[in-house]
Scaffold this active site. Sequence first.
Site, PDB file in Angstrom:
ATOM      1  N   HIS A 475       6.595  -7.397  -1.527  1.00  0.00           N
ATOM      2  CA  HIS A 475       5.138  -7.463  -1.498  1.00  0.00           C
ATOM      3  C   HIS A 475       4.526  -8.380  -2.558  1.00  0.00           C
ATOM      4  O   HIS A 475       3.384  -8.849  -2.399  1.00  0.00           O
ATOM      5  CB  HIS A 475       4.559  -6.050  -1.665  1.00  0.00           C
ATOM      6  CG  HIS A 475       3.219  -5.878  -1.037  1.00  0.00           C
ATOM      7  ND1 HIS A 475       2.267  -6.860  -1.006  1.00  0.00           N
ATOM      8  CD2 HIS A 475       2.656  -4.814  -0.408  1.00  0.00           C
ATOM      9  CE1 HIS A 475       1.185  -6.418  -0.390  1.00  0.00           C
ATOM     10  NE2 HIS A 475       1.397  -5.192  -0.002  1.00  0.00           N
ATOM     11  N   TYR A 591      -8.307   3.982   0.539  1.00  0.00           N
ATOM     12  CA  TYR A 591      -8.078   2.551   0.295  1.00  0.00           C
ATOM     13  C   TYR A 591      -7.936   1.850   1.640  1.00  0.00           C
ATOM     14  O   TYR A 591      -7.072   2.189   2.440  1.00  0.00           O
ATOM     15  CB  TYR A 591      -6.799   2.384  -0.519  1.00  0.00           C
ATOM     16  CG  TYR A 591      -6.429   0.968  -0.921  1.00  0.00           C
ATOM     17  CD1 TYR A 591      -6.511   0.568  -2.239  1.00  0.00           C
ATOM     18  CD2 TYR A 591      -5.958   0.040   0.013  1.00  0.00           C
ATOM     19  CE1 TYR A 591      -6.153  -0.714  -2.631  1.00  0.00           C
ATOM     20  CE2 TYR A 591      -5.604  -1.240  -0.355  1.00  0.00           C
ATOM     21  CZ  TYR A 591      -5.704  -1.620  -1.681  1.00  0.00           C
ATOM     22  OH  TYR A 591      -5.351  -2.884  -2.065  1.00  0.00           O
ATOM     23  N   THR A 604      -6.382  -9.706  -2.166  1.00  0.00           N
ATOM     24  CA  THR A 604      -7.011  -8.566  -1.493  1.00  0.00           C
ATOM     25  C   THR A 604      -8.102  -7.949  -2.361  1.00  0.00           C
ATOM     26  O   THR A 604      -8.186  -8.189  -3.555  1.00  0.00           O
ATOM     27  CB  THR A 604      -5.970  -7.472  -1.174  1.00  0.00           C
ATOM     28  OG1 THR A 604      -5.388  -7.007  -2.399  1.00  0.00           O
ATOM     29  CG2 THR A 604      -4.892  -7.996  -0.249  1.00  0.00           C
TER      30      THR A 604
END
Length: 789
Positions: A475, A591, A604
Amino acid sequence: MAEAHQAVAFQFTITPEGIDLQLSYQALNQIYQSGVRSWKKRCSRLRNRVIKGVYPASPSSWLFVVIAILATMYMRSDPSMGLIAMIQQHLPLSLHVSLSTQGQTMLSALVFSTLLWLSLILALRFCLKLLLSYHQWMFEQHGRVSNTTKVWVTLLRLLSSRKPLLYSYQTSLPHLPVPPIKDTVSGYLKSARPLLTDPEFKRMTELAHQFESNLGNRLQRYLKLKALWATNYVSDWWEEYIYLRGRSPIMVNSNYYGMDFMYVTPTSVQAARAGNTITALMLYRRKVNREELKPSRVPGTVIPLCAAQCERMFNTTRTPGVETDVLQHWQDSEFVAVYHKGRFFRLWVYRAGRLLSPREIEYQIQRILDDPSPPQPGEEKLGALTAGDRVPWFQMREQHFSSGINKRSLDSIERAAFFVTLDDEEQGMRGEDPAGNLDRYAKSLLHGKCYDRWFDKSFSIVIYKNGKSGLNAEHSWADAPTVAHLWEYTLATDAFQLGYTEDGHCKGDVDRSLPSPQRLAWDIPSEVQAQVCSSLAVAQALADDVDCHVFPFREFGKGRIKKLRVSPDAFIQIGLQLAYFRDRGGFCLTYEASMTRLFREGRTETVRSCSNETSAFVKALENGETEDQCKRLFRLASEGHQNLYRMAMTGAGIDRHLFCLYVVSKYLGVESPFLKEVLSEPWRLSTSQTPVQQMELFDLKNHPDFISLGGGFGPVADDGYGVSYIIMGEDMINFHVSSKYSCSETDSHRFGAQISKALQDIMTVLSAEPKTSSSSSKGTAQPQSKKLL
């Protein structure tokens, strides 16, 4: 070994008759072809740098400016207003001697033309940056576009009329702005209100105001200074502190997965599927290197998104450290690393500068599958080191993989374009229990056996025995939309461009003189083997605790939702709030991932989906309020959610700002009770939409079965849920739900059922609304950006 001999370009022996020189012309030819390919890549990159550097102008526009200046000079006019004469006076003395007066004038005119051309480029780029900094269009209702936005669209289309390369817009994208601290604090308090009791909210309000009036302003000044100096004031800290500094396993906790087609497997031949998949990925890498990919844009618009995350897609590995990991990116390699039944291989996919055909790669993969050799001692479960805690992996790497044969083999994995696992299991939607098989499929991609993936690689491809495929992505280097774009291209190229023969094999011819894939050699001491067992135990406990549930929601999709003039994303997010309230009897901090790629190096931002408006609707529906009251509250909740999403996309979110303020406070060595409490709040419901970015690659009308399942991730909180969803076509939404078995209050299957019921209940309430209702057309029209949402 044959490949060892082929790697030697020449040999010589000294005999009584002299030196006997033996040349390997095949090896020399490969060296020559590799050099040619390398120089072609350099020339291509130089060409692309020039094209990017002058965008939105073109290199040929320089010639136009030069001709225009010379033409005006020929007409006895001085367009430079004396600058050409001044340049001529300052030419080096040697040029005054060697050039005639006319030659000096021509050279000065060329210099002036070039400077004028560069100035025009900078002016155009500045104008483009100003245009891309305008975001008011996103807050305007569909069909009610202001004159300012109409003029803005026209100018943006004019400046974007030239075909751009992948990175053409990078220098024109605006920098992420630092929001006013007052707006961030008030936004946080508003988001926290439905989650706190009156005494708790009063206490938090006091902490927030103390922070805003004292320490906050000091931290804000440092943050604004960083924003002036850095390209993006968030991204580097986000990458380091959120991802690379984590010392717990990245498997499940950080990595995420992507799935194959839902109903279709293009071939059941494992080697063939691997051949086409590897080929498609290498073709994508070629497009990235040549910058032939079209820049990603906000769907339905000409507004570009940042493409910086594509730079580290291939040949990238996360390497462990004591306090922080490091992302290492190498130049393009011509091989991939392959794992099969406990053995590691290096598979060359280029030969003499030529990418092997899919059929040749299938042939090489089949050689690996047919190889009967057993794993070396300690080799089979070596990948578990990347699945366990980071510090032990760093220690083993420093002590036993920093030199010799282990280093060479480790380099072959880490420098590979990507990692491929040839799994000996069968997965997918099959058999008598297709729903249960999807759950097992998700778990397999998320963690596998905990040792048959290399979780440090930027992404790993998994090819199953029955031809099903998937990927597992690390990630830290990029977010899901970037990997989803890669995976969409791979699936579409595999199925529709490369294709298969009638018997399921790849197309093309085979050069059977190809050297065999190279087994990687290891010398694994007992100390490393012991640590492998320890890391595997940690990873296995984590994997066994994950409860995954994947299900397609077929009752309706975005087509029916849009007919109600509601954002599909807002509809689903409100449905998730209703489902969680029914599942746990209350609300939680939620979230939802939004992107900030409208800005340079943006990643993001968080949309806090649990809002005052959303909680009011959920309570009204559960308390049996009238249908009209529920509809009105839903409309308010939907519009409120869309507004939060727009604010997050345009740099006005609150969570990344609070995060950076917290980092500054740590650097300064000061404590903030407000920031400490805010940053320690758990996200018990973490959600993300997987965007479909290249629908043109999938002909769903003629091939309706080629529907992607999307992907998912593990739960963020031990007592919470992770929910990923992908909106496919007009009539389906695929959900991926995760939680932990160790928490008695969560159950992924139960929550999945709650999601389905919540969505249907909301649709029942909204469907009763007359289509011509004047109230619905007043405040609920979709914004211009709703195609993205």
